[in-house]
Design a protein around this motif. Structure first.
Motif, PDB file in Angstrom:
ATOM      1  N   ARG A 297       0.879  -1.212  -0.069  1.00  0.00           N
ATOM      2  CA  ARG A 297       0.011   0.082   0.110  1.00  0.00           C
ATOM      3  C   ARG A 297       0.726   1.193   0.018  1.00  0.00           C
ATOM      4  O   ARG A 297       2.138   1.159  -0.061  1.00  0.00           O
ATOM      5  CB  ARG A 297      -0.859  -0.095   1.177  1.00  0.00           C
ATOM      6  CG  ARG A 297      -1.746  -1.306   1.415  1.00  0.00           C
ATOM      7  CD  ARG A 297      -2.869  -1.318   2.226  1.00  0.00           C
ATOM      8  NE  ARG A 297      -2.182  -1.480   3.558  1.00  0.00           N
ATOM      9  CZ  ARG A 297      -2.775  -1.217   4.796  1.00  0.00           C
ATOM     10  NH1 ARG A 297      -3.985  -1.469   5.085  1.00  0.00           N
ATOM     11  NH2 ARG A 297      -1.917  -1.313   6.099  1.00  0.00           N
ATOM     12  N   LEU A 298       0.128   2.459   0.201  1.00  0.00           N
ATOM     13  CA  LEU A 298       0.939   3.570  -0.026  1.00  0.00           C
ATOM     14  C   LEU A 298       2.121   3.712   0.954  1.00  0.00           C
ATOM     15  O   LEU A 298       3.119   4.365   0.847  1.00  0.00           O
ATOM     16  CB  LEU A 298       0.079   4.704   0.005  1.00  0.00           C
ATOM     17  CG  LEU A 298       0.506   6.281  -0.189  1.00  0.00           C
ATOM     18  CD1 LEU A 298       1.038   6.345  -1.493  1.00  0.00           C
ATOM     19  CD2 LEU A 298      -0.620   7.255   0.093  1.00  0.00           C
ATOM     20  N   GLU A 299       1.882   3.344   2.120  1.00  0.00           N
ATOM     21  CA  GLU A 299       2.785   3.246   3.222  1.00  0.00           C
ATOM     22  C   GLU A 299       4.093   2.615   3.099  1.00  0.00           C
ATOM     23  O   GLU A 299       5.230   3.195   3.303  1.00  0.00           O
ATOM     24  CB  GLU A 299       2.158   2.803   4.420  1.00  0.00           C
ATOM     25  CG  GLU A 299       3.061   3.095   5.614  1.00  0.00           C
ATOM     26  CD  GLU A 299       2.414   2.594   7.025  1.00  0.00           C
ATOM     27  OE1 GLU A 299       2.997   2.874   8.055  1.00  0.00           O
ATOM     28  OE2 GLU A 299       1.150   2.243   6.938  1.00  0.00           O
ATOM     29  N   ALA A 300       3.890   1.586   2.198  1.00  0.00           N
ATOM     30  CA  ALA A 300       5.263   0.904   1.599  1.00  0.00           C
ATOM     31  C   ALA A 300       6.263   1.920   0.952  1.00  0.00           C
ATOM     32  O   ALA A 300       7.288   2.251   0.919  1.00  0.00           O
ATOM     33  CB  ALA A 300       5.031  -0.097   0.880  1.00  0.00           C
ATOM     34  N   LEU A 301       5.505   2.672  -0.201  1.00  0.00           N
ATOM     35  CA  LEU A 301       6.119   3.926  -0.635  1.00  0.00           C
ATOM     36  C   LEU A 301       6.760   4.793   0.202  1.00  0.00           C
ATOM     37  O   LEU A 301       7.845   5.398  -0.063  1.00  0.00           O
ATOM     38  CB  LEU A 301       5.190   4.319  -1.816  1.00  0.00           C
ATOM     39  CG  LEU A 301       4.947   3.833  -3.073  1.00  0.00           C
ATOM     40  CD1 LEU A 301       3.853   4.623  -3.652  1.00  0.00           C
ATOM     41  CD2 LEU A 301       6.128   3.603  -4.034  1.00  0.00           C
ATOM     42  N   TYR A 302       5.997   5.125   1.171  1.00  0.00           N
ATOM     43  CA  TYR A 302       6.499   6.100   1.975  1.00  0.00           C
ATOM     44  C   TYR A 302       7.751   5.839   2.840  1.00  0.00           C
ATOM     45  O   TYR A 302       8.860   6.466   2.904  1.00  0.00           O
ATOM     46  CB  TYR A 302       5.345   6.459   3.090  1.00  0.00           C
ATOM     47  CG  TYR A 302       5.542   7.251   4.252  1.00  0.00           C
ATOM     48  CD1 TYR A 302       5.451   8.687   4.256  1.00  0.00           C
ATOM     49  CD2 TYR A 302       5.887   6.890   5.371  1.00  0.00           C
ATOM     50  CE1 TYR A 302       5.655   9.540   5.300  1.00  0.00           C
ATOM     51  CE2 TYR A 302       6.261   7.730   6.500  1.00  0.00           C
ATOM     52  CZ  TYR A 302       6.067   9.211   6.362  1.00  0.00           C
ATOM     53  OH  TYR A 302       6.476   9.630   7.571  1.00  0.00           O
ATOM     54  N   LEU A 303       7.691   4.566   3.391  1.00  0.00           N
ATOM     55  CA  LEU A 303       8.937   3.996   4.021  1.00  0.00           C
ATOM     56  C   LEU A 303      10.017   3.833   3.197  1.00  0.00           C
ATOM     57  O   LEU A 303      11.103   4.407   3.540  1.00  0.00           O
ATOM     58  CB  LEU A 303       8.285   2.681   4.646  1.00  0.00           C
ATOM     59  CG  LEU A 303       7.482   2.756   5.743  1.00  0.00           C
ATOM     60  CD1 LEU A 303       7.090   1.305   6.234  1.00  0.00           C
ATOM     61  CD2 LEU A 303       8.109   3.458   6.962  1.00  0.00           C
ATOM     62  N   ASP A 304       9.784   3.493   2.079  1.00  0.00           N
ATOM     63  CA  ASP A 304      10.875   3.384   1.020  1.00  0.00           C
ATOM     64  C   ASP A 304      11.582   4.847   0.594  1.00  0.00           C
ATOM     65  O   ASP A 304      12.844   5.305   0.688  1.00  0.00           O
ATOM     66  CB  ASP A 304      10.473   2.836  -0.054  1.00  0.00           C
ATOM     67  CG  ASP A 304      11.688   2.527  -1.036  1.00  0.00           C
ATOM     68  OD1 ASP A 304      12.808   2.021  -0.735  1.00  0.00           O
ATOM     69  OD2 ASP A 304      11.597   3.332  -2.374  1.00  0.00           O
ATOM     70  N   ALA A 305      10.845   5.785   0.327  1.00  0.00           N
ATOM     71  CA  ALA A 305      10.867   7.075   0.072  1.00  0.00           C
ATOM     72  C   ALA A 305      11.775   7.956   1.171  1.00  0.00           C
ATOM     73  O   ALA A 305      12.738   8.531   0.997  1.00  0.00           O
ATOM     74  CB  ALA A 305       9.920   7.846  -0.351  1.00  0.00           C
ATOM     75  N   LEU A 306      11.356   7.507   2.464  1.00  0.00           N
ATOM     76  CA  LEU A 306      12.195   8.186   3.603  1.00  0.00           C
ATOM     77  C   LEU A 306      13.403   7.540   4.189  1.00  0.00           C
ATOM     78  O   LEU A 306      13.780   8.083   5.197  1.00  0.00           O
ATOM     79  CB  LEU A 306      11.057   8.659   4.613  1.00  0.00           C
ATOM     80  CG  LEU A 306      10.179   9.786   4.656  1.00  0.00           C
ATOM     81  CD1 LEU A 306       9.376  10.072   3.549  1.00  0.00           C
ATOM     82  CD2 LEU A 306       9.122  10.119   5.786  1.00  0.00           C
ATOM     83  N   ARG A 307      13.715   6.428   3.437  1.00  0.00           N
ATOM     84  CA  ARG A 307      14.804   5.650   3.997  1.00  0.00           C
ATOM     85  C   ARG A 307      16.172   7.077   3.577  1.00  0.00           C
ATOM     86  O   ARG A 307      15.905   7.682   2.818  1.00  0.00           O
ATOM     87  CB  ARG A 307      15.302   4.577   3.040  1.00  0.00           C
ATOM     88  CG  ARG A 307      14.139   3.467   3.339  1.00  0.00           C
ATOM     89  CD  ARG A 307      14.600   2.543   2.378  1.00  0.00           C
ATOM     90  NE  ARG A 307      15.670   1.442   2.678  1.00  0.00           N
ATOM     91  CZ  ARG A 307      16.209   0.722   1.796  1.00  0.00           C
ATOM     92  NH1 ARG A 307      15.587   0.648   0.765  1.00  0.00           N
ATOM     93  NH2 ARG A 307      17.258   0.146   2.140  1.00  0.00           N
ATOM     94  N   PRO A 308      17.142   7.031   4.640  1.00  0.00           N
ATOM     95  CA  PRO A 308      18.056   8.037   4.629  1.00  0.00           C
ATOM     96  C   PRO A 308      18.761   8.084   3.377  1.00  0.00           C
ATOM     97  O   PRO A 308      19.118   9.268   2.746  1.00  0.00           O
ATOM     98  CB  PRO A 308      18.924   7.578   5.646  1.00  0.00           C
ATOM     99  CG  PRO A 308      18.233   6.834   6.500  1.00  0.00           C
ATOM    100  CD  PRO A 308      17.138   6.187   5.861  1.00  0.00           C
TER     101      PRO A 308
END
Length: 325
Positions: A297-308
Motif C-alpha cells: 500500500r501507499l505506506e510502503a512507498l512512504y517508508l522507502d522514500a524516507l529511507r536516509p
C-alpha cells in the motif's frame, strides 16, 4: 493546454536562518486532489502556508491562477484555508459563524446569505445551522471549519490534517465533503499523516523529507508500479525490539511502522518467504509474533522514500503531472 491552477517553481524557503524547503516544484490542476505526506518537520505546513500566501519564498515562485498569493489579494481570495485548529466562535451559531467569515472574506452583504446557504449545503450541515458551534461534536465542528473556508467560493482549498481526532463516521462525512468539492472542480491540497485517507482522496501524492520532495506522482501510477513487484511483509512483535533485534530487522529490510516499535513493515520486498523469515528472525532473537504478507500500500512507498539514502544521496525531484517519481 493552459497553465495549472497552482504552480510552484524552484522554491526555497528560509525561516529563522534555517532552510525549511529546498528546490520544490509542483503543479496542481483544477479538480485534482494532491496529498502531502511526510514526517513532522518535513515542511508540509510551510509549503501550504506558501500556497496560501501567508509566507513568501526565499527563492523561486508560487503562483495561484497566475498570480502571487503573497502579494496579490485576488489570488488569496481564490483560496480557502482550513487549519488543523478549529478557528470558530463557539458562542455563535453555525450560520452566524459563516456570516462572519463571509464578511472577513469580502463577500458583499447582499450575497452573504446565498454564500452561507451554499457552504451549508456543500458541507452537509444545514441541519445544525441554528446551533451554537460550542454545542457540536468534533466532527461537526471540523465540517463547519471547512464550510467557513468556502464562503468566497474558492477554486483551491488547503486542508491541514482535516480528520485529526474524529471518529470513523465523522471522517466519512468529511471525505464526502471533499468529494463534492472535487466534483465541483475545486483543487484540493491536503496535508495528512493518514495513508488510507491519502489513498481514498488523492489523485496525486508528494512525499516530503527534510524540506525536499523525495517521491511524487499520480497515485494510480505509483501504486501500479509498487504492486507489480513482490508483496509487502508486515511483522508484529510480542515486545518492542531491543538494539540487537532492531539491527536484525533493518538488515532484513524492515522499518518500524509505529512509534511503539511493535509493528515493522518491509521496505525491501525481495527475500525469504513468510515462514522462512519468521524462523530466521526468531533464531536471531527477534520477538516476532507473526508475519503477514499482503499487496503493498501507499505506506510502503512512504517508508522507502524516507529511507536516509533517498534524502541524502539523490538529487531533489522536480515533478509535474504525469511524471511518476
Amino acid at each position: 493546454m493552459g497553465d495549472p491552477l497552482v504552480r510552484i517553481a524552484g522554491v526555497d524557503l528560509d525561516l529563522g536562518g534555517r532552510r525549511v524547503l529546498s528546490h520544490v516544484d509542483l503543479d496542481l490542476e483544477a479538480g485534482e486532489t494532491l496529498a502531502l505526506l511526510g514526517p513532522n518537520g518535513a515542511g508540509k505546513s510551510s509549503l501550504m502556508r506558501l500556497v496560501a500566501g501567508r509566507l513568501g519564498p526565499s527563492a523561486g515562485s508560487v503562483r495561484v491562477d497566475g498570480a502571487d498569493p503573497h502579494r496579490a489579494g485576488s489570488a488569496r481570495r481564490a483560496i480557502g484555508w482550513v487549519p488543523q485548529e478549529i478557528a470558530l466562535y463557539p458562542k455563535l451559531t453555525v450560520a452566524e459563524n459563516l456570516g462572519v467569515f463571509g464578511q472577513l472574506a469580502g463577500v458583499a452583504r447582499r450575497d452573504r446569505k446565498a454564500a452561507v446557504d451554499a457552504a451549508l449545503t456543500m458541507a452537509n450541515i444545514a441541519e445544525v445551522a441554528r446551533r451554537p458551534v460550542g454545542t457540536l461534536s468534533g466532527g461537526y465542528r471540523r465540517r463547519v471549519n471547512i464550510a467557513a473556508s468556502l464562503m468566497n467560493r474558492p477554486g483551491l482549498v488547503l486542508l491541514d490534517e482535516p480528520t485529526s481526532g474524529v471518529d470513523l463516521a465523522a471522517r466519512a462525512a468529511i471525505h464526502a465533503v471533499l468529494d463534492r468539492l472535487k466534483a465541483a472542480g475545486t483543487a484540493i491540497l491536503i496535508a495528512t499523516h493518514d495513508f488510507a485517507e491519502a489513498e481514498r482522496l488523492a489523485s496525486q501524492v508528494i512525499f516530503l523529507a527534510q524540506g525536499r520532495i523525495v517521491r511524487a506522482g499520480r497515485l494510480a501510477d505509483l501504486l501500479a508500479q509498487l504492486r507489480s513487484g513482490a508483496p509487502e511483509r508486515e511483522l508484529s512483535l510480542t515486545t518492542p525490539a531491543d538494539g540487537a533485534a532492531t539491527a536484525s530487522l533493518r538488515r532484513a529490510g524492515f522499518a518500524a511502522a509505529e512509534p511503539e516499535g511493535l509493528v515493522w513493515r518491509s521496505v525491501e520486498r525481495a527475500g525469504l518467504d513468510g515462514a522462512a523469515l519468521l524462523g530466521a528472525l526468531r533464531a536471531q532473537g527477534v520477538p516476532v509474533a507473526e508475519v503477514r504478507v499482503r499487496a503493498p500500500r501507499l505506506e510502503a512507498l512512504y517508508l522507502d522514500a524516507l529511507r536516509p539514502r533517498e534524502v541524502n544521496d539523490t538529487e531533489p525531484q522536480t515533478w509535474r503531472p504525469g511524471i511518476a517519481g
